[in-house]
Enzyme design. Sequence first.
Site, mmCIF file in Angstrom:
data_model
loop_
_atom_site.group_PDB
_atom_site.id
_atom_site.type_symbol
_atom_site.label_atom_id
_atom_site.label_comp_id
_atom_site.label_asym_id
_atom_site.label_seq_id
_atom_site.Cartn_x
_atom_site.Cartn_y
_atom_site.Cartn_z
ATOM 1 N N LYS A 1 0.827 -1.210 0.000
ATOM 2 C CA LYS A 1 0.000 0.000 0.000
ATOM 3 C C LYS A 1 0.858 1.256 0.000
ATOM 4 C CE LYS A 1 -4.388 1.156 2.229
ATOM 5 N NZ LYS A 1 -5.158 0.906 1.038
ATOM 6 N N GLY B 1 6.063 1.204 6.008
ATOM 7 C CA GLY B 1 7.001 0.241 5.428
ATOM 8 C C GLY B 1 7.189 0.427 3.938
ATOM 9 N N CYS B 2 6.099 0.671 3.236
ATOM 10 C CA CYS B 2 6.176 0.837 1.783
ATOM 11 C C CYS B 2 6.920 2.120 1.421
ATOM 12 C CB CYS B 2 4.776 0.820 1.174
ATOM 13 S SG CYS B 2 3.947 -0.764 1.418
ATOM 14 N N THR B 3 6.777 3.145 2.238
ATOM 15 C CA THR B 3 7.490 4.400 1.996
ATOM 16 C C THR B 3 8.986 4.199 2.200
ATOM 17 O OG1 THR B 3 5.557 5.708 2.618
ATOM 18 C CG2 THR B 3 7.695 6.820 2.716
ATOM 19 N N ALA C 1 10.280 2.237 -0.834
ATOM 20 C CA ALA C 1 10.321 3.064 -2.045
ATOM 21 C C ALA C 1 11.456 4.086 -1.975
ATOM 22 C CB ALA C 1 8.979 3.766 -2.247
#
EC number: 1.11.1.24
Length: 156
Positions: free
Chosen positions: A40, A45-47, A50
Site C-alpha cells: 500500500k 514500510g512501503c514508503t 520506495a
Amino acid sequence: MNPLKAGDIAPKFSLPDQDGEQVNLTDFQGQRVLVYFYPKAMTPGCTVQACGLRDNMDELKKAGVDVLGISTDKPEKLSRFAEKELLNFTLLSDEDHQVCEQFGVWGEKSFMGKTYDGIHRISFLIDADGKIEHVFDDFKTSNHHDVVLNWLKEHA
C-alpha cells in the site's frame, strides 16, 4: 500463494502508471527490470522501501536495471505518493490484482489478528529476455535496496 521462480517467463502485463498512462512489460524488452510488489502506497514500510530504491537509483541504473513498483492503489494515490516522496521510478496500479495473481504474490495475510487477502512483499528481477532472473523474498523494507544491489554485484 505460489510465487513465480527464477527461470520462469515473466507474465506480460499492461497497467496504468501514476499518470494514468499504460505501461507494458514489453516496453522494457532488452533491459533488466526490477518489478517489486508492495502492499500500500503512503504507509510506513512501503514508503521506507520506495525511498530506499529512490536513493539508490543511480546504482541500479549503473547495473542496467529499471524499477517498476506495483500495488493495488489507484493511479491518483500513486501520483500523490510519487510526488510526496520524489520517487524517480514508475509506479503501476493493479486495482483488480490480476498481475499480482499472475506473479503469485496475492494471497492470505494476517495482521493484528485479522486474516485477509493482499499483496505479499516480493520482488522479481526480470532479464532482458523477459525471464525471471532472481526472486527477492527475504528482506526488510529498510534493506530491500541493499539486498537487490548486493545480489547484482555478486552476479555481475
